[in-house]
Design a protein around this motif. Structure first.
Motif, mmCIF file in Angstrom:
data_model
loop_
_atom_site.group_PDB
_atom_site.id
_atom_site.type_symbol
_atom_site.label_atom_id
_atom_site.label_comp_id
_atom_site.label_asym_id
_atom_site.label_seq_id
_atom_site.Cartn_x
_atom_site.Cartn_y
_atom_site.Cartn_z
ATOM 1 N N ARG A 61 19.434 12.708 -12.304
ATOM 2 C CA ARG A 61 18.935 14.030 -12.696
ATOM 3 C C ARG A 61 18.073 14.645 -11.591
ATOM 4 O O ARG A 61 18.135 15.848 -11.330
ATOM 5 N N GLU A 62 17.260 13.808 -10.959
ATOM 6 C CA GLU A 62 16.439 14.296 -9.850
ATOM 7 C C GLU A 62 17.314 14.794 -8.706
ATOM 8 O O GLU A 62 17.019 15.822 -8.077
ATOM 9 N N ARG A 63 18.412 14.068 -8.421
ATOM 10 C CA ARG A 63 19.335 14.499 -7.355
ATOM 11 C C ARG A 63 19.979 15.832 -7.705
ATOM 12 O O ARG A 63 20.112 16.713 -6.854
ATOM 13 N N ALA A 64 20.384 16.008 -8.983
ATOM 14 C CA ALA A 64 21.003 17.260 -9.406
ATOM 15 C C ALA A 64 20.025 18.417 -9.321
ATOM 16 O O ALA A 64 20.391 19.540 -8.920
ATOM 17 N N ALA A 65 18.752 18.180 -9.681
ATOM 18 C CA ALA A 65 17.743 19.234 -9.630
ATOM 19 C C ALA A 65 17.521 19.708 -8.199
ATOM 20 O O ALA A 65 17.385 20.912 -7.939
ATOM 21 N N ARG A 66 17.494 18.766 -7.248
ATOM 22 C CA ARG A 66 17.301 19.154 -5.839
ATOM 23 C C ARG A 66 18.468 19.984 -5.318
ATOM 24 O O ARG A 66 18.278 20.878 -4.494
ATOM 25 N N THR A 77 26.949 28.030 -9.972
ATOM 26 C CA THR A 77 26.287 26.743 -10.140
ATOM 27 C C THR A 77 27.305 25.677 -10.543
ATOM 28 O O THR A 77 28.089 25.865 -11.477
ATOM 29 N N GLY A 105 20.402 21.889 -7.225
ATOM 30 C CA GLY A 105 20.609 23.080 -8.030
ATOM 31 C C GLY A 105 21.823 23.004 -8.928
ATOM 32 O O GLY A 105 22.373 24.039 -9.326
ATOM 33 N N TRP A 106 22.251 21.775 -9.302
ATOM 34 C CA TRP A 106 23.416 21.604 -10.172
ATOM 35 C C TRP A 106 22.977 21.586 -11.630
ATOM 36 O O TRP A 106 21.877 21.144 -11.969
ATOM 37 N N GLN A 107 23.862 22.034 -12.501
ATOM 38 C CA GLN A 107 23.584 22.047 -13.936
ATOM 39 C C GLN A 107 24.166 20.798 -14.592
ATOM 40 O O GLN A 107 25.365 20.560 -14.548
ATOM 41 N N ARG A 116 17.784 8.923 -14.749
ATOM 42 C CA ARG A 116 16.613 9.669 -14.248
ATOM 43 C C ARG A 116 16.780 9.997 -12.766
ATOM 44 O O ARG A 116 16.545 11.143 -12.337
#
Length: 564
Positions: free
Chosen positions: A29-34, A2, A36-38, A26
């Motif tokens: 963070r949404e881009r990172a969640a899509r 990851t 799969g980044w921590q 915000r």
């Protein structure tokens, strides 16, 4: 594996609100969640222009990138990181060298093409914005309104127009401040010096511009550039704009003022803002003209006088301000003489010869006596051991990460052997190989544990070299080099008045220096014997300092405090 991601957000005070920071974080963070980044951290610069990299948030980001604390930076757009073409190129190179990628919501993964095209677009945007802003300001000035900022003596007026817009640029005379200005002009015309005027105002507790204490330079300023209270033509109803322009120094990021030709000045008559009558203004200008020759002679003498060995190093022990020339060969507290006793009561002066003699005596006779050498050695060894331990910890962390990177590569190789299509694991394998190479380079460059030692001739070596430097001060060919070497041993010199015989105050001198420079002289014998200093030793020398307090009389009473 990851990816470790951080977020960078910034807003400009003139274009956005503080809530913009939260909105940017915000979305990132949404881009990172899509993906799969921590998310392992975020960096922010609030109300800060993107025209320079001299921002605390972006500076911390670069430091942590060099420490390999994350793998990718996420930002809303490339112009959030920087709008300067050269800065964004340098930032991209630094992050790429550290193995860190840049991902923006607007442009996606950043590469050299984005840096070239987008950097040019951002630079053109800044240039166009500056031109439009300047054009708007000129229109306001020609209409008799403020071109930015406010002068002492006036109150800014703001009101709403019929369509709800804020009306800016209007101002009116502030009666209280106007009375102070008339007093200053009258006092100067009557013969008082700017120094004395500032002292009287400060004694009475009258706040100066921006609520600060009055200084003589605030009053006399620079007649040629129109700065200072006595040179502001707005006080006689003339609004002068565009006297100077500002250019950013690319090496420091700070603006430097440059005077414009008088033909480019914009002058507007604003009689409703006149505070000083013409007769008083003319008397002040006449006195300034009469003092111009005297001032020119003084400046010529300042240029001709030989450079003081300790120039810029002497500080006041009462207020922390600098010591400056108060006589041809005598030095005293600048604040006490420029702002008055209400700001600093230190009126004790010291001659150049006496101060240089004391400092050279401390450097040559006091620093390396046996008791002080014991303190130096103990502190040096303790700090070296502390830094060495931190290097060992960092080395262990990187060795552990390297082992994991190799294991992950083995997993990908096994997957390839099991029939996984190469294109599915190629990008991951390249990333792991790049990280492995970086870790191996870091481990190879990291210092290896060595035995702490200081050469037994440390004091003897120091004394020989400092005596040679002092002797070099009297030799024309060696004087410049010797002077810089001696100055390099000193961080600052603090002069504090202490009671002497009767009511007389005597100057006590304290020498603050860097142990790095002292040990640089003392450890030269190690290098002469072929024993090169390790990087850990160099770090120790940069982190340990010393202070030597010299007594105010001529007895050999000195103390030393070593600190980290």
């Amino acid at each position: 594996m990851t990816l470790r991601a951080v977020i960078y957000a910034r807003y400009s005070s003139d274009l956005q609100s503080a809530s913009s920071i939260e909105d940017q974080i915000r979305l990132c963070r949404e881009r990172a969640a899509r993906a799969g980044w921590q998310i392992v951290g975020s960096y922010e610069d609030a109300a800060t222009s993107g025209a320079s990299l001299m921002r605390p948030g972006i500076q911390r980001l670069q430091q942590d990138a060099r420490a390999c604390r994350f793998d990718i930076v996420i930002s809303e757009a490339l112009d959030r990181l920087s709008r300067n073409q050269a800065d964004i190129a340098a930032l991209y190179q630094n992050l790429t060298f550290a193995g860190v990628a840049i991902e923006t919501l607007a442009e996606g993964r950043i590469d050299e093409m984005h840096i070239g095209l987008k950097g040019t677009m951002n630079a053109l945007f800044l240039k166009d914005l500056a031109a439009k802003t300047r054009r708007g300001l000129r229109g306001r000035v020609e209409a008799g309104k403020s071109g930015g900022g406010n002068a002492f003596g006036y109150t800014v007026l703001r009101s709403l127009t019929e369509d709800g817009e804020i009306r800016r640029g209007d101002r009116e005379i502030n009666p209280d401040e106007a009375a102070i200005l008339r007093r200053i002009f009258q006092s100067y015309a009557d013969g008082l010096s700017p120094n004395r005027i500032a002292d009287l105002l400060n004694q009475e507790g009258i706040p100066g511009p921006r609520g600060r204490a009055w200084d003589k330079s605030t009053i006399h300023g620079n007649p040629k550039r129109g700065t200072g209270v006595l040179n502001n033509e707005l006080y006689v109803g003339r609004l002068v704009w565009n006297r100077q322009s500002f250019v950013k120094d690319p090496s420091t990021g700070k603006r430097q003022a440059r005077p414009n030709p008088e033909s480019e000045w914009i002058i507007t008559e604003v009689p409703e803002l006149r505070i000083i009558d013409q007769e008083l203004w003319d008397r002040v200008k006449t006195r300034q003209e009469g003092r111009k020759i005297e001032q020119t002679d003084k400046e010529a003498w300042e240029r001709r006088k030989p450079r003081f060995l300790l120039t810029g190093l002497v500080k006041c022990g009462c207020c922390g301000g600098g010591f400056s020339t108060v006589g041809k060969d005598r030095f005293g507290c600048s604040n006490s003489r420029n702002k008055g006793k209400s700001i600093c009561t230190n009126r004790t002066g010291i001659t150049r010869q006496e101060l240089e003699g004391r400092i050279l005596s401390i450097l040559s006779e006091q620093l390396m006596d046996p008791d002080l050498v014991k303190i130096f050695v103990a502190e040096y060894i303790a700090e070296r051991n502390r830094l060495a331990a931190s290097h060992v910890d960092d080395r262990a962390v990187k060795q552990k990460e390297l082992a994991k990177v190799i294991r992950d590569q083995d997993v990908l190789v096994n997957a390839l052997l099991a029939g996984t299509p190469p294109e599915r694991i190629r990008a991951k394998m390249e990333q792991l190989e790049a990280r492995q190479k970086q870790l191996e380079q870091d481990l190879a460059a990291a210092p290896t544990p060595t035995t702490t030692r200081l050469h037994p001739r440390i004091a003897e070596t120091y004394h020989d070299r400092i005596q040679a430097l002092i002797a070099g001060l009297s030799e024309p060919e060696a004087e410049g080099e010797a002077r810089e070497a001696i100055r390099g041993l000193i961080d600052k010199i603090v002069v504090t008045p202490v009671p002497g015989l009767g009511k007389r105050m005597l100057p006590q001198v304290e020498l603050h220096g860097s142990l790095a420079a002292i040990l640089g002289l003392s450890l030269a014998v190690d290098q002469a014997c072929g024993q090169q200093k390790t990087s850990c030793e160099q770090e120790v020398e940069e982190s340990v300092g010393f202070l030597v307090a010299g007594a105010c009389n001529h007895r050999d009473q000195h103390s030393l405090e070593v600190f980290v």
